[in-house]
Design a protein around this motif. Sequence first.
Motif, PDB file in Angstrom:
ATOM      1  N   MET A  50       0.836  -1.204   0.000  1.00 55.40           N
ATOM      2  CA  MET A  50       0.000   0.000   0.000  1.00 55.40           C
ATOM      3  C   MET A  50       0.870   1.254   0.000  1.00 55.40           C
ATOM      4  N   ILE A  51       0.448   2.254  -0.758  1.00 61.42           N
ATOM      5  CA  ILE A  51       1.178   3.517  -0.868  1.00 61.42           C
ATOM      6  C   ILE A  51       0.364   4.598  -0.152  1.00 61.42           C
ATOM      7  N   LEU A  52       1.017   5.368   0.692  1.00 62.44           N
ATOM      8  CA  LEU A  52       0.321   6.421   1.439  1.00 62.44           C
ATOM      9  C   LEU A  52       0.682   7.774   0.833  1.00 62.44           C
ATOM     10  N   VAL A  53      -0.267   8.351   0.093  1.00 66.24           N
ATOM     11  CA  VAL A  53      -0.047   9.618  -0.605  1.00 66.24           C
ATOM     12  C   VAL A  53      -0.849  10.708   0.098  1.00 66.24           C
ATOM     13  N   SER A  54      -0.147  11.621   0.767  1.00 62.79           N
ATOM     14  CA  SER A  54      -0.802  12.731   1.479  1.00 62.79           C
ATOM     15  C   SER A  54      -1.906  12.232   2.416  1.00 62.79           C
ATOM     16  N   GLY A  55      -1.664  11.085   3.039  1.00 69.33           N
ATOM     17  CA  GLY A  55      -2.643  10.534   3.973  1.00 69.33           C
ATOM     18  C   GLY A  55      -3.693   9.644   3.343  1.00 69.33           C
ATOM     19  N   PHE A  56      -3.690   9.540   2.015  1.00 74.76           N
ATOM     20  CA  PHE A  56      -4.662   8.697   1.321  1.00 74.76           C
ATOM     21  C   PHE A  56      -4.045   7.329   1.012  1.00 74.76           C
ATOM     22  N   ASN A  57      -4.820   6.270   1.252  1.00 77.70           N
ATOM     23  CA  ASN A  57      -4.374   4.921   0.904  1.00 77.70           C
ATOM     24  C   ASN A  57      -4.506   4.694  -0.604  1.00 77.70           C
ATOM     25  N   VAL A  58      -3.417   4.287  -1.234  1.00 79.44           N
ATOM     26  CA  VAL A  58      -3.419   3.980  -2.666  1.00 79.44           C
ATOM     27  C   VAL A  58      -2.967   2.533  -2.835  1.00 79.44           C
ATOM     28  N   TYR A  59      -3.758   1.759  -3.577  1.00 81.40           N
ATOM     29  CA  TYR A  59      -3.467   0.342  -3.756  1.00 81.40           C
ATOM     30  C   TYR A  59      -2.962   0.086  -5.178  1.00 81.40           C
ATOM     31  N   PRO A  60      -1.731  -0.435  -5.317  1.00 83.96           N
ATOM     32  CA  PRO A  60      -1.136  -0.637  -6.652  1.00 83.96           C
ATOM     33  C   PRO A  60      -1.994  -1.472  -7.595  1.00 83.96           C
ATOM     34  N   ASN A  61      -2.691  -2.482  -7.079  1.00 87.80           N
ATOM     35  CA  ASN A  61      -3.506  -3.334  -7.956  1.00 87.80           C
ATOM     36  C   ASN A  61      -4.493  -2.523  -8.787  1.00 87.80           C
ATOM     37  N   GLU A  62      -5.113  -1.527  -8.157  1.00 84.20           N
ATOM     38  CA  GLU A  62      -6.105  -0.713  -8.862  1.00 84.20           C
ATOM     39  C   GLU A  62      -5.465   0.051 -10.015  1.00 84.20           C
ATOM     40  N   ILE A  63      -4.312   0.642  -9.750  1.00 77.51           N
ATOM     41  CA  ILE A  63      -3.649   1.434 -10.787  1.00 77.51           C
ATOM     42  C   ILE A  63      -3.131   0.526 -11.907  1.00 77.51           C
ATOM     43  N   GLU A  64      -2.554  -0.604 -11.530  1.00 76.46           N
ATOM     44  CA  GLU A  64      -2.070  -1.561 -12.535  1.00 76.46           C
ATOM     45  C   GLU A  64      -3.204  -2.024 -13.437  1.00 76.46           C
ATOM     46  N   GLY A  79       5.489   2.394  -4.612  1.00 78.87           N
ATOM     47  CA  GLY A  79       5.580   3.709  -4.010  1.00 78.87           C
ATOM     48  C   GLY A  79       7.022   4.167  -3.903  1.00 78.87           C
ATOM     49  N   ALA A  80       7.216   5.473  -3.922  1.00 81.00           N
ATOM     50  CA  ALA A  80       8.544   6.059  -3.750  1.00 81.00           C
ATOM     51  C   ALA A  80       8.441   7.220  -2.773  1.00 81.00           C
ATOM     52  N   GLU A  81       9.521   7.471  -2.045  1.00 83.20           N
ATOM     53  CA  GLU A  81       9.529   8.570  -1.081  1.00 83.20           C
ATOM     54  C   GLU A  81       9.354   9.910  -1.797  1.00 83.20           C
ATOM     55  N   SER A  82       8.616  10.790  -1.147  1.00 84.25           N
ATOM     56  CA  SER A  82       8.381  12.120  -1.713  1.00 84.25           C
ATOM     57  C   SER A  82       8.351  13.137  -0.574  1.00 84.25           C
ATOM     58  N   GLU A  83       9.158  14.198  -0.688  1.00 82.33           N
ATOM     59  CA  GLU A  83       9.146  15.241   0.340  1.00 82.33           C
ATOM     60  C   GLU A  83       7.803  15.960   0.365  1.00 82.33           C
ATOM     61  N   GLU A  84       7.148  16.010  -0.787  1.00 82.37           N
ATOM     62  CA  GLU A  84       5.904  16.770  -0.904  1.00 82.37           C
ATOM     63  C   GLU A  84       4.702  16.028  -0.344  1.00 82.37           C
ATOM     64  N   THR A  85       4.596  14.703  -0.643  1.00 78.23           N
ATOM     65  CA  THR A  85       3.387  13.943  -0.273  1.00 78.23           C
ATOM     66  C   THR A  85       3.670  12.732   0.606  1.00 78.23           C
ATOM     67  N   GLY A  86       4.894  12.583   1.075  1.00 78.19           N
ATOM     68  CA  GLY A  86       5.240  11.404   1.875  1.00 78.19           C
ATOM     69  C   GLY A  86       5.645  10.241   0.998  1.00 78.19           C
ATOM     70  N   GLU A  87       4.721   9.783   0.199  1.00 82.58           N
ATOM     71  CA  GLU A  87       4.980   8.790  -0.842  1.00 82.58           C
ATOM     72  C   GLU A  87       4.269   9.221  -2.109  1.00 82.58           C
ATOM     73  N   THR A  88       4.745   8.701  -3.239  1.00 83.01           N
ATOM     74  CA  THR A  88       4.093   8.985  -4.507  1.00 83.01           C
ATOM     75  C   THR A  88       4.095   7.727  -5.357  1.00 83.01           C
ATOM     76  N   VAL A  89       3.319   7.749  -6.420  1.00 80.41           N
ATOM     77  CA  VAL A  89       3.103   6.563  -7.244  1.00 80.41           C
ATOM     78  C   VAL A  89       4.075   6.535  -8.422  1.00 80.41           C
ATOM     79  N   VAL A  90       4.762   5.389  -8.582  1.00 80.21           N
ATOM     80  CA  VAL A  90       5.666   5.180  -9.707  1.00 80.21           C
ATOM     81  C   VAL A  90       5.216   3.932 -10.459  1.00 80.21           C
ATOM     82  N   ALA A  91       5.070   4.053 -11.773  1.00 82.21           N
ATOM     83  CA  ALA A  91       4.652   2.926 -12.610  1.00 82.21           C
ATOM     84  C   ALA A  91       5.812   2.461 -13.474  1.00 82.21           C
ATOM     85  N   HIS A  92       6.098   1.147 -13.419  1.00 82.58           N
ATOM     86  CA  HIS A  92       7.096   0.530 -14.304  1.00 82.58           C
ATOM     87  C   HIS A  92       6.320  -0.197 -15.405  1.00 82.58           C
TER      88      HIS A  92
END
Length: 564
Positions: free
Chosen positions: A465-479, A495-508
């Motif tokens: 699970m990726i935590l973006v600005s306090g919101f739960n983001v689930y990779p399965n949905e985005i994939e 997920g990747a570390e982000s100074e702005e949002t805590g974590e952010t979404v990265v797609a390979h």
Amino acid sequence: MLTDRTPARPWLSSYPPHVPAEIEVDRLGTLVDLFEASLSQFADRPAVQCFGAQMSYAAVGQSARDLASWLAAQGLGKGDRVALMMPNVPAYPVAIFGVLLAGCTVVNVNPLYTPRELTAQLNDSGARILVVLENFAHTVADALPEIALDRVVVAGPGDGLGLKGRLIGLASRHIKKAVPAYSFPAGLAIRFEAALKDGHGRKPPEVAVSPDDLAFLQYTGGTTGIAKAAMLTHRNIVANVTQSEVWLGVARSKAGRKVMVTALPLYHIFALTACFFFFFKVGGCCLLIPNPRDAAGFVKTLKGTRFTHLSGVNTLFNLLLNTPGFDQVDFSRVEFTIAGGMAVQAPVAARWQAVTGHAIIEGYGLSETSPVVCVNPPGLAQWSGTIGYPLSSTDLVIRDLDGRELPFGEPGELCVRGPQVMAGYWKRPDETARATTADGFFRTGDVAVLGADGQVRIVDRMKDMILVSGFNVYPNEIEDVLAGHPGVLECAVVGAESEETGETVVAHVVRKDEALTAEALRAYARSQLTGYKVPRRIVFRDTLPKTNVGKVLRRALRDETGPV
């Protein structure tokens, strides 16, 4: 048996009429009992098919007994561990039953392991004997200084298939050059067929195997990423085979031959239970695919076989769909296609049904649950997007991090209790305690939602699970969204570390269309996802890192994805 401590089971009202709420756990036998019963009923039927040749139940049975006799002659007995390091070749099912008949415990080993990984697993398990396909014997030789083995049994790819098998072995060694050079100390190694020949003249071991005896040490990263072995008893596996049998309704019919396409490796718990033991019990035949990554060869085999069942994972289905000639495979005899191991993506499921005419029946399980917990009923008109319903005698609850049970529709950790749940982790009581609740449920580490009708939907792994600005983001949905773009072959989100949002979404992403740009794919994602779920970075690559089963290694992607 239902008790006052049994949670509500809303799924029972959705069970087909032939499926009981409970199986008779106390009357279950052992895998040795399963072996003997099938040999007495199906002796002349083909049990294994590989490289265009077959082994009958009687042939598998005799070879397994010979191996058991040889193991006993080496001084092995009840509780001793024997490691098996092979892809799907005929020697594998023989070895599995041979080890179990001797009262020993099977330690399944990935044949692609490095010497370091092999050393860790053999030393942890305490295996005394290793059976290895000759193609991987060099790994064993390299690891020998760090491990202690009584004997090494070296199998050939065609062992068990008679003259044709010997020709297959010669071709592998001398034409394909598929066997790297290796050397063992004198007296340590013996060929697989020589061990069978030696055991054939010996008295079979007389071992009293009970349902609570340890059948497998099944290694898994589990919920923590630390390699450890789930202790699976004979009762665990036989219970899961029985649960699957009553749910899927594959009858022991004399009319018509059941053939399960077994492309997932037998060292993986899904193939071991749902393909091998299940179909051995009902008199079916396992069509072993030694190398499913050879997609062209796989499709050629499918074209030449009258199969009735097929199992796989999402990446395998996607590979087949993108292989020339797959649309010419005959699916007219297929009763169902079953998926597990990882989430099936909607675009893959839709295309599979369009090409084959069959909906994918998705299930769910783990090494720790032998493996099946939930599965969709066979005969679905179309892929459901859920993992179906819990099997008979299975309790399931959704809980928050504090252990409180959550209401229908609320995502939380999936917790499971039933006869298929392991006895614990080998030599790791602390890990066992962490994974087990006070009321006896196994904590799966998966986020799921339970519907009012009892259907279960997996959201994602808790650790992914990726935590973006306090919101739960689930990779399965985005994939799932990205995979729907016609220019995408496959993808994985981390997920990747982000100074702005805590974590952010990265797609390979692996492209099907080289003209696809990050901007175009991001715009496509934005049309279907809220802003914080849209990948901030898109990395195009030639391949995705995967396990030998085909599961994408998100952990490896996270490790190579730096801060954004």
